[in-house]
Design a protein around this motif. Structure first.
Motif, PDB file in Angstrom:
ATOM      1  N   UNK A  52      17.584  -0.202  84.108  1.00 55.14           N
ATOM      2  CA  UNK A  52      16.452   0.150  83.253  1.00 55.14           C
ATOM      3  C   UNK A  52      16.402   1.644  82.942  1.00 55.14           C
ATOM      4  N   UNK A  53      16.466   2.486  83.959  1.00 56.16           N
ATOM      5  CA  UNK A  53      16.375   3.930  83.732  1.00 56.16           C
ATOM      6  C   UNK A  53      17.548   4.463  82.917  1.00 56.16           C
ATOM      7  N   UNK A  54      18.814   4.113  83.250  1.00 53.68           N
ATOM      8  CA  UNK A  54      19.924   4.581  82.399  1.00 53.68           C
ATOM      9  C   UNK A  54      19.800   4.121  80.941  1.00 53.68           C
ATOM     10  N   UNK A  55      19.352   2.879  80.735  1.00 54.99           N
ATOM     11  CA  UNK A  55      19.171   2.386  79.366  1.00 54.99           C
ATOM     12  C   UNK A  55      18.096   3.184  78.632  1.00 54.99           C
ATOM     13  N   UNK A  56      17.003   3.487  79.328  1.00 53.61           N
ATOM     14  CA  UNK A  56      15.940   4.281  78.724  1.00 53.61           C
ATOM     15  C   UNK A  56      16.429   5.681  78.371  1.00 53.61           C
ATOM     16  N   UNK A  57      17.250   6.247  79.237  1.00 53.09           N
ATOM     17  CA  UNK A  57      17.781   7.582  78.967  1.00 53.09           C
ATOM     18  C   UNK A  57      18.674   7.587  77.725  1.00 53.09           C
ATOM     19  N   UNK A  58      19.446   6.519  77.553  1.00 50.26           N
ATOM     20  CA  UNK A  58      20.282   6.393  76.345  1.00 50.26           C
ATOM     21  C   UNK A  58      19.401   6.273  75.110  1.00 50.26           C
ATOM     22  N   UNK A  59      18.331   5.459  75.218  1.00 49.02           N
ATOM     23  CA  UNK A  59      17.414   5.263  74.096  1.00 49.02           C
ATOM     24  C   UNK A  59      16.707   6.580  73.742  1.00 49.02           C
ATOM     25  N   UNK A  60      16.282   7.318  74.772  1.00 50.34           N
ATOM     26  CA  UNK A  60      15.613   8.597  74.539  1.00 50.34           C
ATOM     27  C   UNK A  60      16.578   9.644  73.975  1.00 50.34           C
ATOM     28  N   UNK A  61      17.842   9.573  74.381  1.00 47.80           N
ATOM     29  CA  UNK A  61      18.856  10.449  73.782  1.00 47.80           C
ATOM     30  C   UNK A  61      18.958  10.141  72.283  1.00 47.80           C
ATOM     31  N   UNK A  62      18.971   8.851  71.953  1.00 51.40           N
ATOM     32  CA  UNK A  62      19.008   8.440  70.546  1.00 51.40           C
ATOM     33  C   UNK A  62      17.794   8.933  69.791  1.00 51.40           C
ATOM     34  N   UNK A  63      16.641   8.918  70.450  1.00 56.17           N
ATOM     35  CA  UNK A  63      15.421   9.435  69.831  1.00 56.17           C
ATOM     36  C   UNK A  63      15.583  10.923  69.531  1.00 56.17           C
ATOM     37  N   UNK A  64      16.190  11.656  70.473  1.00 54.20           N
ATOM     38  CA  UNK A  64      16.419  13.081  70.280  1.00 54.20           C
ATOM     39  C   UNK A  64      17.358  13.373  69.127  1.00 54.20           C
ATOM     40  N   UNK A  65      18.394  12.538  68.967  1.00 55.57           N
ATOM     41  CA  UNK A  65      19.352  12.755  67.872  1.00 55.57           C
ATOM     42  C   UNK A  65      18.721  12.492  66.515  1.00 55.57           C
ATOM     43  N   UNK A  66      17.621  11.725  66.504  1.00 50.82           N
ATOM     44  CA  UNK A  66      16.932  11.413  65.237  1.00 50.82           C
ATOM     45  C   UNK A  66      15.850  12.445  64.920  1.00 50.82           C
ATOM     46  N   UNK A  67      15.692  13.429  65.819  1.00 45.23           N
ATOM     47  CA  UNK A  67      14.657  14.440  65.635  1.00 45.23           C
ATOM     48  C   UNK A  67      15.299  15.820  65.469  1.00 45.23           C
ATOM     49  N   UNK A  68      14.483  16.789  65.111  1.00 45.30           N
ATOM     50  CA  UNK A  68      14.941  18.176  65.032  1.00 45.30           C
ATOM     51  C   UNK A  68      13.769  19.089  65.355  1.00 45.30           C
ATOM     52  N   UNK A  69      14.065  20.360  65.544  1.00 40.94           N
ATOM     53  CA  UNK A  69      13.004  21.326  65.850  1.00 40.94           C
ATOM     54  C   UNK A  69      11.975  21.362  64.724  1.00 40.94           C
ATOM     55  N   UNK A  70      12.414  21.048  63.488  1.00 42.58           N
ATOM     56  CA  UNK A  70      11.501  21.057  62.334  1.00 42.58           C
ATOM     57  C   UNK A  70      10.345  20.073  62.524  1.00 42.58           C
ATOM     58  N   UNK A  71      10.605  18.990  63.282  1.00 44.53           N
ATOM     59  CA  UNK A  71       9.552  17.999  63.506  1.00 44.53           C
ATOM     60  C   UNK A  71       8.369  18.618  64.250  1.00 44.53           C
ATOM     61  N   UNK A  72       8.660  19.558  65.144  1.00 43.79           N
ATOM     62  CA  UNK A  72       7.595  20.212  65.899  1.00 43.79           C
ATOM     63  C   UNK A  72       6.862  21.238  65.035  1.00 43.79           C
ATOM     64  N   UNK A  73       7.521  21.710  63.973  1.00 45.69           N
ATOM     65  CA  UNK A  73       6.870  22.658  63.055  1.00 45.69           C
ATOM     66  C   UNK A  73       5.739  21.987  62.288  1.00 45.69           C
ATOM     67  N   UNK A  74       5.727  20.651  62.297  1.00 43.33           N
ATOM     68  CA  UNK A  74       4.663  19.910  61.631  1.00 43.33           C
ATOM     69  C   UNK A  74       3.292  20.210  62.211  1.00 43.33           C
ATOM     70  N   UNK A  75       3.268  20.714  63.457  1.00 42.65           N
ATOM     71  CA  UNK A  75       1.997  21.087  64.083  1.00 42.65           C
ATOM     72  C   UNK A  75       1.331  22.190  63.272  1.00 42.65           C
ATOM     73  N   UNK A  76       2.143  23.105  62.757  1.00 44.97           N
ATOM     74  CA  UNK A  76       1.625  24.216  61.963  1.00 44.97           C
ATOM     75  C   UNK A  76       1.252  23.750  60.556  1.00 44.97           C
ATOM     76  N   UNK A  77       2.088  22.865  59.990  1.00 45.13           N
ATOM     77  CA  UNK A  77       1.848  22.407  58.613  1.00 45.13           C
ATOM     78  C   UNK A  77       0.682  21.417  58.524  1.00 45.13           C
ATOM     79  N   UNK A  78       0.499  20.611  59.568  1.00 39.56           N
ATOM     80  CA  UNK A  78      -0.532  19.560  59.544  1.00 39.56           C
ATOM     81  C   UNK A  78      -1.386  19.624  60.812  1.00 39.56           C
ATOM     82  N   UNK A  79      -2.030  20.751  61.086  1.00 40.52           N
ATOM     83  CA  UNK A  79      -2.751  20.900  62.367  1.00 40.52           C
ATOM     84  C   UNK A  79      -3.862  19.880  62.577  1.00 40.52           C
ATOM     85  N   UNK A  80      -4.606  19.578  61.504  1.00 39.52           N
ATOM     86  CA  UNK A  80      -5.717  18.632  61.644  1.00 39.52           C
ATOM     87  C   UNK A  80      -5.213  17.241  62.008  1.00 39.52           C
ATOM     88  N   UNK A  81      -4.191  16.768  61.292  1.00 40.17           N
ATOM     89  CA  UNK A  81      -3.650  15.442  61.565  1.00 40.17           C
ATOM     90  C   UNK A  81      -3.074  15.331  62.969  1.00 40.17           C
TER      91      UNK A  81
END
Length: 333
Positions: A52-81
């Motif tokens: 279970x844990x190794x599979x979750x780590x693979x899935x979370x790695x995949x989640x990371x590859x689908x994201x970028x630092x720009x996604x966190x910049x959305x906090x500044x662009x859409x603070x209210x949301x």
């Protein structure tokens, strides 16, 4: 199982029904594990729960590859949301989980599992549903990213406050478990995406399929481990899942409306609040040594969230399409 997996893959590539591909796969996983639990308990003497844990780590790695630092910049662009979404997620869902667990009178470890799923961040499934619903996808991705980063603090804190009344909760071990299961693999995925973005297209195509199969296998293992308990309280747990999830959608949506947010933002917050990362909750339950009890709620709530999420997203999408058709019809008066 193979038939359902192939059906899920084929449905994934159809525009109208692709939101239900994951649902088909999860349905197959739950069904086969209920009928043949011994096949998913151990293999050649190897305890399958250790996957279970190794599979979750693979899935979370995949989640990371689908994201970028720009996604966190959305906090500044859409603070209210972001503020509204995060506040709703980490207040509405754990309170609902605690209330429902008390109302239904579940055994302490089952009750703790319901609080656990309510205290978990949102996952990638909510992003898929936001896309299908024509909601604010950028806000959805940002909310998932931010809630995931906050999870090592917020999930143990909420569990200590709410679930501590049902079972003993150790804050620091749970925090370290989340860091190991989620944050570290996501960071590695982000680094991989930063340096190899566009250079490993095969990985971009493979990770969604690997994630689908991985979550299906995790749910299969947990369902098999808790089969006897599910036969006793299964229907009641399904009812609890429906109430918890639907109330999350409703309260998340109307919180946005009350704060005069756009329709797209309201839909996004509804999906982010109503859909939690069941995989993470399962991993925490395993780390607690209670996957067959505390892990039951994530195993039941996860499939239902995907059924309801895909249905709600499809309804919103079709509603918009119908509205557009009507607006294109000339007014004869």
């Amino acid at each position: 199982m193979l038939f359902f997996f192939l059906l899920a893959l084929s449905v994934r590539y159809t525009q109208k029904f692709k939101g239900f591909s994951f649902t088909i796969l999860i349905f197959a996983a739950v069904t086969i594990s209920m009928y043949y639990p011994t096949f998913f308990s151990s293999l050649g003497g190897f305890d399958l729960k250790k996957l279970i844990v190794p599979l979750l780590q693979i899935i979370m790695f995949g989640m990371g590859t689908a994201m970028s630092i720009k996604d966190f910049a959305g906090v500044v662009r859409m603070p209210k949301g972001v503020l509204v979404g995060i506040c709703c997620q980490f207040t509405i869902m754990p309170i609902l989980g605690f209330s429902i667990a008390h109302l239904f009178g579940f055994a302490p470890e089952i009750a703790a599992g319901i609080v656990l799923i309510g205290s978990s961040p949102s996952g990638l499934a909510s992003n898929v549903m936001a896309y299908l619903a024509k909601a604010n996808l950028a806000l959805s991705v940002t909310l998932t990213a931010v809630s995931t980063v906050l999870a090592p603090i917020m999930t143990p804190l909420l569990m200590k406050f709410f679930a501590g009344q049902f079972v003993p909760i150790e804050f620091w071990p749970m925090m370290l478990s989340i860091l190991k299961i989620v944050i570290l693999p996501v960071i590695i995925g982000l680094v991989f995406n930063h340096f190899f973005h566009g250079k490993a297209k095969w990985l971009d195509k493979a990770m969604p399929i690997i994630s689908m199969a991985g979550i299906a296998l995790i749910i299969t293992i947990i369902t098999a481990a808790g089969r006897d308990s599910l036969l006793t309280i299964g229907l009641l747990l399904v009812l609890a899942a429906i109430i918890h999830n639907m109330a999350g959608y409703f309260l998340g949506y109307w919180a946005g409306r009350a704060l005069k947010m756009s329709e797209q933002d309201c839909r996004t917050i509804a999906l982010e609040v109503g859909m939690q990362n069941g995989g993470l909750a399962s991993g925490i339950a395993l780390e607690m040594g209670k996957v067959s009890t505390v892990g039951l709620a994530p195993a039941v709530f996860g499939p239902w969230m995907n059924i309801s999420g895909s249905s709600l997203a499809t309804w919103w999408r079709d509603k918009d399409a119908l509205k557009n058709v009507r607006s294109d019809i000339p007014n004869k008066h």
